[in-house]
Write a protein that holds these residues in place. Structure first.
Motif, PDB file in Angstrom:
ATOM      1  N   MET A 175      -8.374 -41.324   4.837  1.00 34.32           N
ATOM      2  CA  MET A 175      -7.581 -40.552   3.890  1.00 34.32           C
ATOM      3  C   MET A 175      -8.048 -40.827   2.465  1.00 34.32           C
ATOM      4  O   MET A 175      -8.823 -41.752   2.221  1.00 34.32           O
ATOM      5  CB  MET A 175      -6.102 -40.903   4.042  1.00 34.32           C
ATOM      6  N   VAL A 176      -7.574 -40.027   1.522  1.00 31.92           N
ATOM      7  CA  VAL A 176      -7.799 -40.306   0.104  1.00 31.92           C
ATOM      8  C   VAL A 176      -6.494 -40.878  -0.453  1.00 31.92           C
ATOM      9  O   VAL A 176      -5.390 -40.560   0.025  1.00 31.92           O
ATOM     10  CB  VAL A 176      -8.227 -39.048  -0.676  1.00 31.92           C
ATOM     11  N   GLY A 177      -6.627 -41.747  -1.458  1.00 33.96           N
ATOM     12  CA  GLY A 177      -5.451 -42.428  -1.986  1.00 33.96           C
ATOM     13  C   GLY A 177      -5.115 -42.015  -3.401  1.00 33.96           C
ATOM     14  O   GLY A 177      -6.010 -41.736  -4.219  1.00 33.96           O
ATOM     15  N   HIS A 178      -3.829 -41.986  -3.654  1.00 36.40           N
ATOM     16  CA  HIS A 178      -3.331 -41.645  -4.980  1.00 36.40           C
ATOM     17  C   HIS A 178      -3.162 -42.925  -5.792  1.00 36.40           C
ATOM     18  O   HIS A 178      -2.545 -43.892  -5.333  1.00 36.40           O
ATOM     19  CB  HIS A 178      -1.975 -40.922  -4.862  1.00 36.40           C
ATOM     20  N   TYR A 179      -3.757 -42.940  -7.016  1.00 34.10           N
ATOM     21  CA  TYR A 179      -3.601 -44.101  -7.899  1.00 34.10           C
ATOM     22  C   TYR A 179      -2.135 -44.193  -8.314  1.00 34.10           C
ATOM     23  O   TYR A 179      -1.652 -43.405  -9.140  1.00 34.10           O
ATOM     24  CB  TYR A 179      -4.497 -43.951  -9.127  1.00 34.10           C
ATOM     25  N   ALA A 180      -1.416 -45.181  -7.754  1.00 31.51           N
ATOM     26  CA  ALA A 180       0.009 -45.338  -8.052  1.00 31.51           C
ATOM     27  C   ALA A 180       0.373 -46.769  -8.384  1.00 31.51           C
ATOM     28  O   ALA A 180       1.542 -47.055  -8.645  1.00 31.51           O
ATOM     29  CB  ALA A 180       0.841 -44.867  -6.856  1.00 31.51           C
ATOM     30  N   GLU A 181      -0.591 -47.688  -8.394  1.00 30.78           N
ATOM     31  CA  GLU A 181      -0.310 -49.090  -8.720  1.00 30.78           C
ATOM     32  C   GLU A 181      -0.099 -49.263 -10.212  1.00 30.78           C
ATOM     33  O   GLU A 181      -0.564 -48.451 -11.020  1.00 30.78           O
ATOM     34  CB  GLU A 181      -1.453 -49.991  -8.236  1.00 30.78           C
ATOM     35  N   GLU A 182       0.600 -50.341 -10.562  1.00 26.03           N
ATOM     36  CA  GLU A 182       0.808 -50.645 -11.969  1.00 26.03           C
ATOM     37  C   GLU A 182      -0.542 -50.877 -12.655  1.00 26.03           C
ATOM     38  O   GLU A 182      -1.408 -51.564 -12.143  1.00 26.03           O
ATOM     39  CB  GLU A 182       1.680 -51.893 -12.111  1.00 26.03           C
ATOM     40  N   GLY A 183      -0.701 -50.305 -13.814  1.00 26.92           N
ATOM     41  CA  GLY A 183      -1.951 -50.378 -14.565  1.00 26.92           C
ATOM     42  C   GLY A 183      -2.876 -49.233 -14.253  1.00 26.92           C
ATOM     43  O   GLY A 183      -3.755 -48.896 -15.059  1.00 26.92           O
ATOM     44  N   LEU A 184      -2.756 -48.624 -13.084  1.00 28.48           N
ATOM     45  CA  LEU A 184      -3.582 -47.464 -12.715  1.00 28.48           C
ATOM     46  C   LEU A 184      -2.699 -46.315 -12.216  1.00 28.48           C
ATOM     47  O   LEU A 184      -3.168 -45.455 -11.484  1.00 28.48           O
ATOM     48  CB  LEU A 184      -4.585 -47.847 -11.607  1.00 28.48           C
ATOM     49  N   LYS A 185      -1.464 -46.305 -12.660  1.00 26.71           N
ATOM     50  CA  LYS A 185      -0.539 -45.280 -12.175  1.00 26.71           C
ATOM     51  C   LYS A 185      -0.853 -43.940 -12.817  1.00 26.71           C
ATOM     52  O   LYS A 185      -0.993 -43.844 -14.043  1.00 26.71           O
ATOM     53  CB  LYS A 185       0.901 -45.689 -12.490  1.00 26.71           C
ATOM     54  N   THR A 186      -0.977 -42.913 -11.990  1.00 25.66           N
ATOM     55  CA  THR A 186      -1.267 -41.565 -12.489  1.00 25.66           C
ATOM     56  C   THR A 186      -0.137 -40.617 -12.069  1.00 25.66           C
ATOM     57  O   THR A 186       0.681 -40.942 -11.190  1.00 25.66           O
ATOM     58  CB  THR A 186      -2.626 -41.053 -11.934  1.00 25.66           C
ATOM     59  N   ALA A 187      -0.159 -39.447 -12.661  1.00 26.64           N
ATOM     60  CA  ALA A 187       0.927 -38.485 -12.439  1.00 26.64           C
ATOM     61  C   ALA A 187       0.812 -37.842 -11.061  1.00 26.64           C
ATOM     62  O   ALA A 187      -0.244 -37.870 -10.415  1.00 26.64           O
ATOM     63  CB  ALA A 187       0.895 -37.411 -13.520  1.00 26.64           C
ATOM     64  N   MET A 188       1.906 -37.235 -10.606  1.00 27.52           N
ATOM     65  CA  MET A 188       1.925 -36.449  -9.380  1.00 27.52           C
ATOM     66  C   MET A 188       1.571 -34.997  -9.712  1.00 27.52           C
ATOM     67  O   MET A 188       1.665 -34.579 -10.875  1.00 27.52           O
ATOM     68  CB  MET A 188       3.314 -36.523  -8.744  1.00 27.52           C
ATOM     69  N   PRO A 189       1.185 -34.204  -8.744  1.00 29.17           N
ATOM     70  CA  PRO A 189       0.768 -32.823  -9.052  1.00 29.17           C
ATOM     71  C   PRO A 189       1.857 -31.970  -9.676  1.00 29.17           C
ATOM     72  O   PRO A 189       1.558 -31.047 -10.463  1.00 29.17           O
ATOM     73  CB  PRO A 189       0.364 -32.274  -7.665  1.00 29.17           C
ATOM     74  N   ASP A 190       3.128 -32.240  -9.341  1.00 26.15           N
ATOM     75  CA  ASP A 190       4.186 -31.383  -9.865  1.00 26.15           C
ATOM     76  C   ASP A 190       4.643 -31.780 -11.259  1.00 26.15           C
ATOM     77  O   ASP A 190       5.560 -31.170 -11.818  1.00 26.15           O
ATOM     78  CB  ASP A 190       5.387 -31.385  -8.916  1.00 26.15           C
ATOM     79  N   ALA A 191       3.995 -32.827 -11.852  1.00 28.19           N
ATOM     80  CA  ALA A 191       4.347 -33.225 -13.223  1.00 28.19           C
ATOM     81  C   ALA A 191       3.926 -32.127 -14.201  1.00 28.19           C
ATOM     82  O   ALA A 191       2.914 -31.447 -14.005  1.00 28.19           O
ATOM     83  CB  ALA A 191       3.688 -34.546 -13.578  1.00 28.19           C
ATOM     84  N   LYS A 192       4.723 -31.989 -15.307  1.00 28.01           N
ATOM     85  CA  LYS A 192       4.425 -30.930 -16.279  1.00 28.01           C
ATOM     86  C   LYS A 192       3.114 -31.175 -17.000  1.00 28.01           C
ATOM     87  O   LYS A 192       2.389 -30.230 -17.306  1.00 28.01           O
ATOM     88  CB  LYS A 192       5.566 -30.822 -17.278  1.00 28.01           C
ATOM     89  N   THR A 193       2.813 -32.421 -17.265  1.00 26.63           N
ATOM     90  CA  THR A 193       1.527 -32.808 -17.819  1.00 26.63           C
ATOM     91  C   THR A 193       1.107 -34.123 -17.156  1.00 26.63           C
ATOM     92  O   THR A 193       1.930 -34.888 -16.658  1.00 26.63           O
ATOM     93  CB  THR A 193       1.587 -33.020 -19.345  1.00 26.63           C
ATOM     94  N   GLY A 194      -0.186 -34.378 -17.193  1.00 23.18           N
ATOM     95  CA  GLY A 194      -0.668 -35.639 -16.657  1.00 23.18           C
ATOM     96  C   GLY A 194      -1.948 -35.465 -15.843  1.00 23.18           C
ATOM     97  O   GLY A 194      -2.514 -34.369 -15.701  1.00 23.18           O
ATOM     98  N   ASN A 195      -2.409 -36.574 -15.303  1.00 25.01           N
ATOM     99  CA  ASN A 195      -3.688 -36.618 -14.581  1.00 25.01           C
ATOM    100  C   ASN A 195      -3.422 -37.150 -13.169  1.00 25.01           C
ATOM    101  O   ASN A 195      -2.966 -38.281 -12.998  1.00 25.01           O
ATOM    102  CB  ASN A 195      -4.676 -37.525 -15.340  1.00 25.01           C
TER     103      ASN A 195
END
Length: 355
Positions: free
Chosen positions: A228-248
């Motif tokens: 699988m591919v993983g979503h960066y969600a750990e502290e220090g590398l946390k990124t936004a989810m696709p449904d966020a209004k802005t973000g990566n």
């Protein structure tokens, strides 16, 4: 003549003349047959009536006498040898040599006889030492066995890494995707936040024919090594989810082995679609730019507005990260995309997945 001659019967001249040239018969003065045996007369040739020397009597053969001696046979045992006792000794020496060994024996037969002869203790020890391998031979054999064993182990490891890990990861990823789609079809709701290793979306890259589950976190054991591919969600590398209004929305995946979902992302070109499918919506991105090589510690590529992406301000972005060059993890390759469509599932698939 001084030799005695038997008297002949008196008679007429005609009678005497008629007896000349005839062998003495039974009527002779000495009894006829006895005289012939004691004094054989020369045989007469039937045609010429000339005297003929009688042929000498034939000598007895070995078969007739029943004995074979050196005087009767030659060096090879086939012909007569004359010359008396001395000649017989010479013939025997030629046949057997000084010690009685046949001179016509082949080298192979001599070697066989020598091998059959018992060896002395010293000779046996010497031959045993000669047959025993030396230290250099033993060391070379040990090194060769180590090399062979190492080569076999390396071959097995390469086979495991390049083939078996892909087989296993593809099976695990397909199972995770099927389970996720079954949950969506059954109407089972997913929470807004996900546990590490939990799948929550599907990533589509139509150009590369990639469909792979997206799971929370970038753990090798729980996520990446399972195909699988993983979503960066750990502290220090946390990124936004696709449904966020802005973000990566940052994702990581293997380029080689373990399913290698990001192996060919270097072939993406600006405008190629990248689609994230969730339980409720489709999020369509267009590939914008690529960073072929960067340091693994360059975490700025996950910023809300990545500096090297070419984006000028806040937006809804996606970042794909993987290792480079292939079969190494020395550097990282980065691909960025920008969202161009958010489509509810109730409206059907987006054009990027339909075509």
């Amino acid at each position: 003549m001084t030799a005695l001659r038997p008297e002949r019967d008196s008679g007429t001249a005609g009678d005497q003349g008629s007896s000349y040239g005839q062998p003495y018969g039974d009527s002779g003065a000495f009894g006829g047959g006895w005289y012939e045996e004691q004094y054989p007369q020369p045989l007469l040739d039937d045609e010429t009536v000339a005297l003929r020397i009688p042929e000498p009597p034939a000598r007895p053969t070995v078969a007739e006498t029943g004995a074979e001696t050196g005087a009767e046979t030659g060096a090879a045992g086939t012909g007569p040898v004359g010359g008396g006792r001395a000649a017989r000794r010479k013939a025997a020496k030629r046949r057997h040599g000084r010690r009685g060994a046949p001179r016509d024996q082949s080298p192979g037969e001599e070697a066989a006889e020598t091998a059959k002869a018992p060896l002395s203790r010293v000779e046996a020890r010497r031959q045993a030492r000669a047959r025993k391998p030396g230290a250099a031979v033993i060391a070379s054999r040990a090194i060769g066995e180590i090399f062979i064993t190492t080569g076999v182990l390396m071959l097995l490891f390469v086979t495991y890494q390049l083939w078996w890990t892909n087989v296993r990861a593809h099976a695990q990823a397909n199972q995770a995707a099927s389970s996720l789609q079954d949950d969506w079809a059954s109407g089972k709701r997913s929470p807004g936040t996900f546990e590490p290793g939990q799948g929550f979306a599907l990533l589509h890259i139509p150009k590369l024919d990639v469909v792979v589950p997206i799971a929370e976190g970038i753990s090798s054991k729980k996520v990446l090594d399972r195909g699988m591919v993983g979503h960066y969600a750990e502290e220090g590398l946390k990124t936004a989810m696709p449904d966020a209004k802005t973000g990566n929305f940052g994702l990581a995946g293997h380029r080689n082995t373990h399913g290698e979902p990001f192996r060919y992302i270097n072939k993406l070109e600006p405008g190629d679609p990248i689609v994230v499918e969730t339980q409720d919506k489709y999020f369509v991105y267009k590939m914008a730019s690529i960073l072929p090589v960067t340091s693994p510690s360059n975490v700025s590529v996950l910023d809300p507005v990545p500096k090297q992406s070419g984006f000028k301000g806040p937006g809804r972005y996606i970042t794909l990260t993987t290792c480079t060059p292939e079969f190494t993890s020395k550097y990282r390759m980065i691909v960025w995309g920008k969202m161009v469509e958010e489509r509810p599932r109730s409206k059907g698939k987006p054009d990027a997945l339909v075509s």
